[in-house]
Design a protein around this motif. Structure first.
Motif, mmCIF file in Angstrom:
data_model
loop_
_atom_site.group_PDB
_atom_site.id
_atom_site.type_symbol
_atom_site.label_atom_id
_atom_site.label_comp_id
_atom_site.label_asym_id
_atom_site.label_seq_id
_atom_site.Cartn_x
_atom_site.Cartn_y
_atom_site.Cartn_z
ATOM 1 N N UNK A 282 0.867 -1.172 0.000
ATOM 2 C CA UNK A 282 0.000 0.000 0.000
ATOM 3 C C UNK A 282 0.902 1.219 0.000
ATOM 4 N N UNK A 283 0.587 2.209 -0.850
ATOM 5 C CA UNK A 283 1.408 3.407 -0.886
ATOM 6 C C UNK A 283 0.548 4.635 -1.123
ATOM 7 N N UNK A 284 1.081 5.770 -0.694
ATOM 8 C CA UNK A 284 0.415 7.051 -0.864
ATOM 9 C C UNK A 284 1.488 8.048 -1.276
ATOM 10 N N UNK A 285 1.323 8.634 -2.456
ATOM 11 C CA UNK A 285 2.314 9.602 -2.949
ATOM 12 C C UNK A 285 2.189 10.903 -2.173
ATOM 13 N N UNK A 286 3.350 11.459 -1.829
ATOM 14 C CA UNK A 286 3.410 12.728 -1.114
ATOM 15 C C UNK A 286 4.452 13.597 -1.799
ATOM 16 N N UNK A 287 4.050 14.459 -2.723
ATOM 17 C CA UNK A 287 5.022 15.255 -3.490
ATOM 18 C C UNK A 287 5.868 16.152 -2.583
ATOM 19 N N UNK A 288 7.174 16.133 -2.819
ATOM 20 C CA UNK A 288 8.081 17.026 -2.127
ATOM 21 C C UNK A 288 8.408 16.666 -0.699
ATOM 22 N N UNK A 289 7.988 15.535 -0.224
ATOM 23 C CA UNK A 289 8.269 15.135 1.157
ATOM 24 C C UNK A 289 9.100 13.866 1.152
ATOM 25 N N UNK A 290 9.686 13.580 2.288
ATOM 26 C CA UNK A 290 10.477 12.363 2.415
ATOM 27 C C UNK A 290 9.595 11.130 2.465
ATOM 28 N N UNK A 291 10.224 9.981 2.421
ATOM 29 C CA UNK A 291 9.496 8.719 2.468
ATOM 30 C C UNK A 291 9.219 8.312 3.909
ATOM 31 N N UNK A 292 8.124 7.591 4.079
ATOM 32 C CA UNK A 292 7.780 7.013 5.379
ATOM 33 C C UNK A 292 7.437 5.553 5.132
ATOM 34 N N UNK A 293 7.801 4.702 6.080
ATOM 35 C CA UNK A 293 7.595 3.270 5.916
ATOM 36 C C UNK A 293 6.902 2.697 7.145
ATOM 37 N N UNK A 294 5.912 1.879 6.905
ATOM 38 C CA UNK A 294 5.247 1.125 7.951
ATOM 39 C C UNK A 294 5.042 -0.291 7.461
ATOM 40 N N UNK A 295 5.400 -1.260 8.265
ATOM 41 C CA UNK A 295 5.294 -2.661 7.864
ATOM 42 C C UNK A 295 4.315 -3.358 8.805
ATOM 43 N N UNK A 296 3.325 -4.032 8.216
ATOM 44 C CA UNK A 296 2.395 -4.834 8.994
ATOM 45 C C UNK A 296 2.372 -6.240 8.423
ATOM 46 N N UNK A 297 2.002 -7.186 9.249
ATOM 47 C CA UNK A 297 1.883 -8.575 8.810
ATOM 48 C C UNK A 297 0.537 -9.100 9.266
ATOM 49 N N UNK B 252 8.623 -9.073 9.126
ATOM 50 C CA UNK B 252 8.683 -7.615 9.148
ATOM 51 C C UNK B 252 10.123 -7.119 9.208
ATOM 52 N N UNK B 253 10.956 -7.765 9.996
ATOM 53 C CA UNK B 253 12.378 -7.379 10.065
ATOM 54 C C UNK B 253 13.053 -7.547 8.717
ATOM 55 N N UNK B 254 12.781 -8.647 8.024
ATOM 56 C CA UNK B 254 13.385 -8.890 6.721
ATOM 57 C C UNK B 254 12.920 -7.859 5.682
ATOM 58 N N UNK B 255 11.653 -7.495 5.721
ATOM 59 C CA UNK B 255 11.144 -6.485 4.796
ATOM 60 C C UNK B 255 11.767 -5.115 5.066
ATOM 61 N N UNK B 256 11.905 -4.745 6.339
ATOM 62 C CA UNK B 256 12.542 -3.473 6.674
ATOM 63 C C UNK B 256 13.993 -3.443 6.216
ATOM 64 N N UNK B 257 14.705 -4.550 6.396
ATOM 65 C CA UNK B 257 16.107 -4.616 5.975
ATOM 66 C C UNK B 257 16.220 -4.533 4.460
ATOM 67 N N UNK B 258 15.339 -5.204 3.752
ATOM 68 C CA UNK B 258 15.335 -5.133 2.295
ATOM 69 C C UNK B 258 15.095 -3.695 1.829
ATOM 70 N N UNK B 259 14.175 -3.004 2.475
ATOM 71 C CA UNK B 259 13.916 -1.607 2.149
ATOM 72 C C UNK B 259 15.146 -0.751 2.454
#
Length: 77
Positions: free
Chosen positions: A31-46, A60-67
């Motif tokens: 799931x993603x939401x574009x935010x023009x001109x702002x930094x990225x934010x990440x949230x991982x759920x399982x 979740x740890x593996x996905x965060x590390x991959x990111x």
């Protein structure tokens, strides 16, 4: 994840789920939401369909590390 800030609060996740878009695969839904001109934010759920909290947390740890490893190649927003 020095360039990315985490999503932590329930309303932040809800906003992404309701106003954002998603890409689905057999194993992962993004799931993603574009935010023009702002930094990225990440949230991982399982999903609770993944039995056992140890397994969910490991995924979740593996996905965060991959990111984290590919974070510098992503554009902001």
């Amino acid at each position: 994840m020095k360039l990315t800030q985490p999503l932590r609060l329930n309303y932040e996740f809800s906003r992404v789920y309701q106003k954002g878009r998603f890409l689905a695969d057999h194993h992962v839904v993004l799931h993603y939401l574009r935010r023009p001109g702002r930094g990225n934010r990440l949230g991982v759920t399982a999903s609770r369909k993944i039995k056992g909290s140890v397994r969910r947390n490991r995924i979740k740890r593996l996905l965060r590390e991959s990111y984290r490893l590919s974070e510098e190649r992503l554009t902001a927003g």
